[in-house]
Design a protein around this motif. Structure first.
Motif, PDB file in Angstrom:
ATOM      1  N   ALA A   1       0.858  -1.189   0.000  1.00  0.00           N
ATOM      2  CA  ALA A   1       0.000   0.000   0.000  1.00  0.00           C
ATOM      3  C   ALA A   1       0.889   1.232   0.000  1.00  0.00           C
ATOM      4  N   MET A   2       0.674   2.123  -0.975  1.00  0.00           N
ATOM      5  CA  MET A   2       1.482   3.325  -1.115  1.00  0.00           C
ATOM      6  C   MET A   2       0.696   4.540  -0.646  1.00  0.00           C
ATOM      7  N   GLN A   3       1.331   5.402   0.168  1.00  0.00           N
ATOM      8  CA  GLN A   3       0.691   6.595   0.695  1.00  0.00           C
ATOM      9  C   GLN A   3       1.523   7.833   0.369  1.00  0.00           C
ATOM     10  N   ASN A   4       0.906   8.804  -0.319  1.00  0.00           N
ATOM     11  CA  ASN A   4       1.595  10.053  -0.625  1.00  0.00           C
ATOM     12  C   ASN A   4       1.867  10.831   0.662  1.00  0.00           C
ATOM     13  N   GLY A   5       3.012  11.517   0.718  1.00  0.00           N
ATOM     14  CA  GLY A   5       3.347  12.311   1.893  1.00  0.00           C
ATOM     15  C   GLY A   5       4.749  12.854   1.791  1.00  0.00           C
ATOM     16  N   SER A   6       5.260  13.356   2.919  1.00  0.00           N
ATOM     17  CA  SER A   6       6.623  13.892   2.960  1.00  0.00           C
ATOM     18  C   SER A   6       7.391  13.229   4.100  1.00  0.00           C
ATOM     19  N   PRO A   7       8.021  12.080   3.894  1.00  0.00           N
ATOM     20  CA  PRO A   7       8.102  11.398   2.597  1.00  0.00           C
ATOM     21  C   PRO A   7       6.885  10.519   2.353  1.00  0.00           C
ATOM     22  N   SER A   8       6.772  10.049   1.126  1.00  0.00           N
ATOM     23  CA  SER A   8       5.742   9.056   0.826  1.00  0.00           C
ATOM     24  C   SER A   8       6.174   7.736   1.470  1.00  0.00           C
TER      25      SER A   8
ATOM     26  N   GLY B   1       0.263 -15.269  11.717  1.00  0.00           N
ATOM     27  CA  GLY B   1      -0.689 -14.544  10.880  1.00  0.00           C
ATOM     28  C   GLY B   1       0.028 -13.514  10.040  1.00  0.00           C
ATOM     29  N   PRO B   2      -0.692 -12.835   9.139  1.00  0.00           N
ATOM     30  CA  PRO B   2      -0.079 -11.829   8.277  1.00  0.00           C
ATOM     31  C   PRO B   2       0.692 -10.785   9.083  1.00  0.00           C
ATOM     32  N   ALA B   3       1.752 -10.259   8.495  1.00  0.00           N
ATOM     33  CA  ALA B   3       2.560  -9.226   9.143  1.00  0.00           C
ATOM     34  C   ALA B   3       2.864  -8.124   8.140  1.00  0.00           C
ATOM     35  N   THR B   4       3.216  -6.938   8.640  1.00  0.00           N
ATOM     36  CA  THR B   4       3.537  -5.825   7.754  1.00  0.00           C
ATOM     37  C   THR B   4       4.918  -5.258   8.054  1.00  0.00           C
ATOM     38  N   VAL B   5       5.478  -4.609   7.034  1.00  0.00           N
ATOM     39  CA  VAL B   5       6.774  -3.943   7.175  1.00  0.00           C
ATOM     40  C   VAL B   5       6.657  -2.552   6.559  1.00  0.00           C
ATOM     41  N   ASN B   6       7.145  -1.546   7.269  1.00  0.00           N
ATOM     42  CA  ASN B   6       7.047  -0.166   6.797  1.00  0.00           C
ATOM     43  C   ASN B   6       8.291   0.252   6.019  1.00  0.00           C
ATOM     44  N   GLY B   7       8.075   0.998   4.943  1.00  0.00           N
ATOM     45  CA  GLY B   7       9.178   1.497   4.139  1.00  0.00           C
ATOM     46  C   GLY B   7       8.892   2.902   3.652  1.00  0.00           C
ATOM     47  N   SER B   8       9.833   3.488   2.921  1.00  0.00           N
ATOM     48  CA  SER B   8       9.665   4.836   2.362  1.00  0.00           C
ATOM     49  C   SER B   8       9.799   4.785   0.846  1.00  0.00           C
ATOM     50  N   TRP B   9       9.082   5.684   0.179  1.00  0.00           N
ATOM     51  CA  TRP B   9       9.060   5.731  -1.278  1.00  0.00           C
ATOM     52  C   TRP B   9       9.637   7.052  -1.753  1.00  0.00           C
TER      53      TRP B   9
ATOM     54  N   GLN C   1       7.982   6.499 -15.618  1.00  0.00           N
ATOM     55  CA  GLN C   1       8.391   6.198 -14.243  1.00  0.00           C
ATOM     56  C   GLN C   1       7.150   5.960 -13.381  1.00  0.00           C
ATOM     57  N   ILE C   2       7.248   5.017 -12.481  1.00  0.00           N
ATOM     58  CA  ILE C   2       6.178   4.794 -11.514  1.00  0.00           C
ATOM     59  C   ILE C   2       6.291   5.891 -10.457  1.00  0.00           C
ATOM     60  N   THR C   3       5.234   6.667 -10.249  1.00  0.00           N
ATOM     61  CA  THR C   3       5.293   7.775  -9.305  1.00  0.00           C
ATOM     62  C   THR C   3       4.115   7.737  -8.334  1.00  0.00           C
ATOM     63  N   VAL C   4       4.362   8.302  -7.160  1.00  0.00           N
ATOM     64  CA  VAL C   4       3.332   8.434  -6.123  1.00  0.00           C
ATOM     65  C   VAL C   4       3.164   9.916  -5.823  1.00  0.00           C
ATOM     66  N   THR C   5       1.949  10.430  -6.029  1.00  0.00           N
ATOM     67  CA  THR C   5       1.658  11.844  -5.781  1.00  0.00           C
ATOM     68  C   THR C   5       0.319  11.934  -5.034  1.00  0.00           C
ATOM     69  N   GLY C   6      -0.151  13.201  -4.816  1.00  0.00           N
ATOM     70  CA  GLY C   6      -1.413  13.393  -4.118  1.00  0.00           C
ATOM     71  C   GLY C   6      -2.612  13.360  -5.043  1.00  0.00           C
TER      72      GLY C   6
END
Length: 228
Positions: free
Chosen positions: A130-137, A166-174, A223-228
């Motif tokens: 799941a990708m979320q726009n932000g500073s940073p994304s 059970g399912p687990a998540t890992v946080n990263g930056s884009w 390019q694959i980009t993430v914006t608002g």
């Protein structure tokens, strides 16, 4: 890395990491998704748009992926995953992340910091991001239950399973760029370890670090980009 689905328009992108483990003081850490789509962040978020809509992408490891537990480090030099940006309007979410399924990341050319110990990594199941726009994304990658299994051999024969309960998540930056990058640093995931002498059977978590270059395979000039 879980499953909280974003809203109606939530479905999108990205790939990235899984875990590996070594002996002696080994633990596994992986980053990323558990069902066909990754969970949404729990806090209220702004709008997110991932482009180009409908384009396929590939995430390839740049440099090394490291999995560390105590003084033991497992390093892999090859890792990749693929996916597809949702077609419009699914590539936009007015108030939150855009999510999508990805292929289970693969890991190869792995070594450990312990003499006489080698490691292999197997991944399976439905992964997502799941990708979320932000500073940073940001990115939340989900791992399905038991989605990563690391086996060591040699002086220590151990089996490490990520997300064992059970399912687990890992946080990263884009970061948008040419290519765009997805980075995981010090990410943690729950694990269980079984084995004989030399296996860290009391370990319950491990950390992971890696950077992936994400390229548009539908149109290499885009390019694959993430914006608002």
């Amino acid at each position: 890395m879980m499953q909280l689905r974003p809203r109606t328009h939530a479905r999108t992108l990205l790939a990235a990491g899984t875990g590996v483990a070594a002996a002696g003081a080994l633990c596994l850490a992986v980053t990323a998704p558990a069902t066909a789509a990754a969970p949404a962040p729990s806090l209220a978020a702004g709008s997110t748009t991932v482009t180009p809509a409908g384009h396929a992408f590939a995430a390839n490891l740049t440099g090394k992926a490291t999995f560390k537990a105590g003084s033991v480090t497992v390093t892999c030099s090859v890792s990749n995953s693929t996916g597809q940006v949702p077609a419009a309007p699914g590539n936009h979410n007015d108030a939150g992340p855009v999510s999508s399924s990805i292929s289970a990341p693969t890991y190869s050319s792995c070594s450990t910091s312990m003499p006489g110990v080698s490691a292999t990594v197997t991944t399976s199941g439905a992964w997502g991001v799941a990708m979320q726009n932000g500073s940073p994304s940001t990115a939340v990658m989900s791992i399905p239950k038991g989605g990563v299994v690391v086996k060591t051999s040699g002086l220590a024969s151990c089996t490490v399973t990520a997300a064992p309960s059970g399912p687990a998540t890992v946080n990263g930056s884009w970061s948008n760029g040419a290519p765009s990058t997805l980075t995981f640093s010090g990410a943690s995931v729950p694990v269980t370890v079984v084995g004989g002498f030399g296996c860290p059977t009391s370990a319950t978590a491990s950390t992971f670090g890696a950077t992936y270059a994400v390229s548009d395979t539908t149109d290499p000039a885009s390019q694959i980009t993430v914006t608002g």
